[in-house]
Write a protein that holds these residues in place. Structure first.
Motif, PDB file in Angstrom:
ATOM      1  N   GLU A  76      -8.114 -10.405  -3.366  1.00 19.82           N
ATOM      2  CA  GLU A  76      -9.076  -9.492  -3.987  1.00 19.82           C
ATOM      3  C   GLU A  76      -8.370  -8.698  -5.079  1.00 19.82           C
ATOM      4  O   GLU A  76      -7.173  -8.403  -4.974  1.00 19.82           O
ATOM      5  N   ARG A  77      -9.137  -8.418  -6.102  1.00 22.16           N
ATOM      6  CA  ARG A  77      -8.587  -7.627  -7.206  1.00 22.16           C
ATOM      7  C   ARG A  77      -8.742  -6.144  -6.867  1.00 22.16           C
ATOM      8  O   ARG A  77      -9.614  -5.742  -6.108  1.00 22.16           O
ATOM      9  N   ALA A  78      -7.902  -5.328  -7.505  1.00 21.20           N
ATOM     10  CA  ALA A  78      -7.918  -3.869  -7.264  1.00 21.20           C
ATOM     11  C   ALA A  78      -9.067  -3.246  -8.054  1.00 21.20           C
ATOM     12  O   ALA A  78      -8.870  -2.528  -9.036  1.00 21.20           O
ATOM     13  N   VAL A  79     -10.270  -3.577  -7.618  1.00 24.30           N
ATOM     14  CA  VAL A  79     -11.499  -3.075  -8.254  1.00 24.30           C
ATOM     15  C   VAL A  79     -12.471  -2.678  -7.152  1.00 24.30           C
ATOM     16  O   VAL A  79     -12.359  -3.145  -6.004  1.00 24.30           O
ATOM     17  N   PRO A  80     -13.453  -1.829  -7.461  1.00 28.80           N
ATOM     18  CA  PRO A  80     -14.434  -1.452  -6.438  1.00 28.80           C
ATOM     19  C   PRO A  80     -15.251  -2.652  -5.982  1.00 28.80           C
ATOM     20  O   PRO A  80     -15.376  -3.638  -6.739  1.00 28.80           O
ATOM     21  N   ASP A 113      -9.291  -1.921  -3.506  1.00 31.24           N
ATOM     22  CA  ASP A 113      -9.579  -0.728  -4.326  1.00 31.24           C
ATOM     23  C   ASP A 113      -8.994   0.530  -3.707  1.00 31.24           C
ATOM     24  O   ASP A 113      -9.148   1.626  -4.251  1.00 31.24           O
ATOM     25  N   ALA A 114      -8.316   0.378  -2.543  1.00 29.76           N
ATOM     26  CA  ALA A 114      -7.739   1.564  -1.871  1.00 29.76           C
ATOM     27  C   ALA A 114      -6.616   2.137  -2.739  1.00 29.76           C
ATOM     28  O   ALA A 114      -5.902   1.384  -3.412  1.00 29.76           O
ATOM     29  N   PRO A 115      -6.443   3.457  -2.719  1.00 34.83           N
ATOM     30  CA  PRO A 115      -5.386   4.056  -3.551  1.00 34.83           C
ATOM     31  C   PRO A 115      -3.985   3.604  -3.153  1.00 34.83           C
ATOM     32  O   PRO A 115      -3.111   3.430  -3.990  1.00 34.83           O
ATOM     33  N   ASP A 116      -3.803   3.399  -1.832  1.00 32.80           N
ATOM     34  CA  ASP A 116      -2.488   2.944  -1.348  1.00 32.80           C
ATOM     35  C   ASP A 116      -2.609   1.479  -0.930  1.00 32.80           C
ATOM     36  O   ASP A 116      -3.077   1.168   0.160  1.00 32.80           O
ATOM     37  N   LEU A 117      -2.203   0.591  -1.842  1.00 33.84           N
ATOM     38  CA  LEU A 117      -2.413  -0.845  -1.625  1.00 33.84           C
ATOM     39  C   LEU A 117      -1.582  -1.377  -0.456  1.00 33.84           C
ATOM     40  O   LEU A 117      -2.035  -2.228   0.306  1.00 33.84           O
ATOM     41  N   GLU A 118      -0.388  -0.842  -0.304  1.00 31.88           N
ATOM     42  CA  GLU A 118       0.460  -1.291   0.819  1.00 31.88           C
ATOM     43  C   GLU A 118      -0.198  -0.928   2.159  1.00 31.88           C
ATOM     44  O   GLU A 118      -0.244  -1.732   3.090  1.00 31.88           O
ATOM     45  N   ALA A 119      -0.744   0.280   2.231  1.00 41.31           N
ATOM     46  CA  ALA A 119      -1.401   0.709   3.481  1.00 41.31           C
ATOM     47  C   ALA A 119      -2.650  -0.137   3.718  1.00 41.31           C
ATOM     48  O   ALA A 119      -2.954  -0.521   4.855  1.00 41.31           O
ATOM     49  N   ALA A 120      -3.349  -0.459   2.645  1.00 40.58           N
ATOM     50  CA  ALA A 120      -4.548  -1.315   2.778  1.00 40.58           C
ATOM     51  C   ALA A 120      -4.158  -2.706   3.271  1.00 40.58           C
ATOM     52  O   ALA A 120      -4.830  -3.287   4.124  1.00 40.58           O
ATOM     53  N   ALA A 121      -3.052  -3.221   2.765  1.00 42.93           N
ATOM     54  CA  ALA A 121      -2.573  -4.539   3.207  1.00 42.93           C
ATOM     55  C   ALA A 121      -2.283  -4.503   4.702  1.00 42.93           C
ATOM     56  O   ALA A 121      -2.667  -5.414   5.448  1.00 42.93           O
ATOM     57  N   ALA A 122      -1.671  -3.428   5.149  1.00 42.78           N
ATOM     58  CA  ALA A 122      -1.337  -3.310   6.575  1.00 42.78           C
ATOM     59  C   ALA A 122      -2.606  -3.219   7.424  1.00 42.78           C
ATOM     60  O   ALA A 122      -2.705  -3.819   8.490  1.00 42.78           O
ATOM     61  N   ARG A 123      -3.610  -2.486   6.913  1.00 41.73           N
ATOM     62  CA  ARG A 123      -4.882  -2.392   7.660  1.00 41.73           C
ATOM     63  C   ARG A 123      -5.538  -3.761   7.759  1.00 41.73           C
ATOM     64  O   ARG A 123      -6.039  -4.175   8.803  1.00 41.73           O
ATOM     65  N   CYS A 124      -5.547  -4.474   6.645  1.00 42.46           N
ATOM     66  CA  CYS A 124      -6.183  -5.802   6.632  1.00 42.46           C
ATOM     67  C   CYS A 124      -5.423  -6.739   7.578  1.00 42.46           C
ATOM     68  O   CYS A 124      -6.034  -7.548   8.290  1.00 42.46           O
ATOM     69  N   GLU A 125      -4.128  -6.603   7.608  1.00 39.06           N
ATOM     70  CA  GLU A 125      -3.330  -7.421   8.527  1.00 39.06           C
ATOM     71  C   GLU A 125      -3.719  -7.109   9.970  1.00 39.06           C
ATOM     72  O   GLU A 125      -3.865  -8.009  10.802  1.00 39.06           O
ATOM     73  N   ARG A 168       4.786 -11.076   6.386  1.00 36.22           N
ATOM     74  CA  ARG A 168       3.495 -10.394   6.591  1.00 36.22           C
ATOM     75  C   ARG A 168       2.373 -11.350   6.290  1.00 36.22           C
ATOM     76  O   ARG A 168       2.583 -12.402   5.665  1.00 36.22           O
ATOM     77  N   LEU A 169       1.161 -10.987   6.727  1.00 42.57           N
ATOM     78  CA  LEU A 169      -0.011 -11.859   6.551  1.00 42.57           C
ATOM     79  C   LEU A 169      -0.746 -11.527   5.259  1.00 42.57           C
ATOM     80  O   LEU A 169      -1.382 -12.388   4.651  1.00 42.57           O
ATOM     81  N   VAL A 170      -0.692 -10.235   4.891  1.00 44.08           N
ATOM     82  CA  VAL A 170      -1.401  -9.775   3.694  1.00 44.08           C
ATOM     83  C   VAL A 170      -0.400  -9.018   2.831  1.00 44.08           C
ATOM     84  O   VAL A 170       0.339  -8.164   3.335  1.00 44.08           O
ATOM     85  N   ALA A 171      -0.352  -9.345   1.555  1.00 44.13           N
ATOM     86  CA  ALA A 171       0.612  -8.704   0.655  1.00 44.13           C
ATOM     87  C   ALA A 171      -0.120  -7.947  -0.441  1.00 44.13           C
ATOM     88  O   ALA A 171      -1.188  -8.376  -0.909  1.00 44.13           O
ATOM     89  N   ALA A 183      -3.750  -5.163 -10.059  1.00 47.44           N
ATOM     90  CA  ALA A 183      -3.077  -5.287  -8.763  1.00 47.44           C
ATOM     91  C   ALA A 183      -4.015  -6.041  -7.819  1.00 47.44           C
ATOM     92  O   ALA A 183      -5.224  -6.138  -8.052  1.00 47.44           O
ATOM     93  N   ARG A 184      -3.445  -6.617  -6.796  1.00 42.46           N
ATOM     94  CA  ARG A 184      -4.247  -7.449  -5.890  1.00 42.46           C
ATOM     95  C   ARG A 184      -3.839  -7.231  -4.445  1.00 42.46           C
ATOM     96  O   ARG A 184      -2.757  -6.731  -4.157  1.00 42.46           O
ATOM     97  N   LEU A 185      -4.695  -7.692  -3.527  1.00 44.87           N
ATOM     98  CA  LEU A 185      -4.308  -7.974  -2.144  1.00 44.87           C
ATOM     99  C   LEU A 185      -4.476  -9.473  -1.955  1.00 44.87           C
ATOM    100  O   LEU A 185      -5.453 -10.050  -2.470  1.00 44.87           O
ATOM    101  N   THR A 186      -3.556 -10.092  -1.246  1.00 38.61           N
ATOM    102  CA  THR A 186      -3.665 -11.538  -1.050  1.00 38.61           C
ATOM    103  C   THR A 186      -3.149 -11.949   0.323  1.00 38.61           C
ATOM    104  O   THR A 186      -2.220 -11.327   0.865  1.00 38.61           O
ATOM    105  N   LEU A 187      -3.773 -12.984   0.883  1.00 37.38           N
ATOM    106  CA  LEU A 187      -3.161 -13.626   2.037  1.00 37.38           C
ATOM    107  C   LEU A 187      -1.864 -14.262   1.567  1.00 37.38           C
ATOM    108  O   LEU A 187      -1.752 -14.689   0.408  1.00 37.38           O
TER     109      LEU A 187
END
Ligand code: 6PG
Length: 250
Positions: A76-80, A113-125, A168-171, A183-187
């Motif tokens: 996903e792209r870093a967009v709403p 779109d979360a402000p802290d992408l690393e924390a969002a990656a961890a949540r998604c994981e 990790r599962l999500v980066a 910026a992105r989140l990706t499996l």
């Protein structure tokens, strides 16, 4: 007809865009029915981009066990979520995921779109681990992947080291300096490898060279889509004639 393609994966060549979308929907539908019959649930991971749109629309028109499906995104792209750039927005619309057939709790957006992408990656994981079971492999029944002309798949871009991430599962992928890429989140690649079925969706002459390069052995850092060669399940390269080039029906 599917051509057995060896380590690069099987090849299915569609005559045109309509057949390409129809075949993609059929492959996904068969896998969904099979997973639900076998385990009572089908879990899918969807790529974005332009190629899958018609396939998703055709899938939406089929009679599927929708209430027993769970939907995730490959990247996903870093967009709403309501942005025209959002993979979640596009696929949700094309698949009509909001029309009541799929329980809202079964649609799992990557919160890029979360402000802290690393924390969002961890949540998604965490969502993935709770969904699949902490000790079990995160093995999607169906995963769609596309390939960029630069050889990326998911949001694993060449020259960034992303395809080598295996802890990790999500980066979280930072904005690429000098490129237009948000910026992105990706499996990550290990999740791609665990898929039961990967359907690689490529169309057009512009993808021919990169498809051929991705199906050959070589450095994954140079052509991250080569990581598809390590899929433990089945990889089907669903191409049109322009993208297939010499990978014609045998
Ligand atoms: C994305 C996708 C990306 C896509 C390729 C191919 O967020 O853009 O997940 O990996 O699959 O870029 O895109 P096209 O299908 O538009 O060629």
């Amino acid at each position: 007809m599917i051509t057995r393609g060896g380590p690069g994966g099987d090849v299915l060549v569609a005559a045109d865009a309509a057949e390409h979308a129809a075949l993609a929907a059929e492959l996904m539908a068969r896998a969904i029915h099979g997973a639900v019959e076998e385990r009572g649930v089908a879990r899918l991971a969807l790529s974005g981009g332009s190629t899958p749109a018609e396939a998703y629309r055709r899938l939406a028109a089929l009679d599927l066990p929708w209430a027993r499906t769970e939907w995730f995104w490959v990247d996903e792209r870093a967009v709403p979520p309501d942005s025209p750039r959002s993979n979640y927005r596009a696929a949700s619309a094309d698949l009509a995921l909001g029309d009541g057939r799929v329980p809202p709790a079964a649609v799992h957006r990557l919160e890029a779109d979360a402000p802290d992408l690393e924390a969002a990656a961890a949540r998604c994981e965490g969502v993935l681990r709770r969904t699949f079971g902490v000790a079990a492999a995160v093995s999607f029944d169906v995963m769609t992947l596309g390939i960029g002309e630069d050889g990326h798949t998911a949001s694993l871009f060449p020259g960034t080291g992303a395809v080598a991430i295996d802890d990790r599962l999500v980066a979280a992928i930072p904005e690429q300096p000098g490129s237009k890429l948000e910026a992105r989140l990706t499996l990550t690649a290990p999740v791609i490898h665990e898929a039961q079925l990967v359907v690689v969706l490529c169309r057009g002459e512009s993808k021919r060279a990169i498809v051929a390069a991705a199906r050959q052995a070589g450095a994954e850092e140079e052509v991250p889509a080569r990581t598809i060669r390590r899929v433990k399940g089945r990889a089907i390269w669903l191409l049109d004639r322009e993208a297939a080039g010499d990978l014609k029906r045998r």
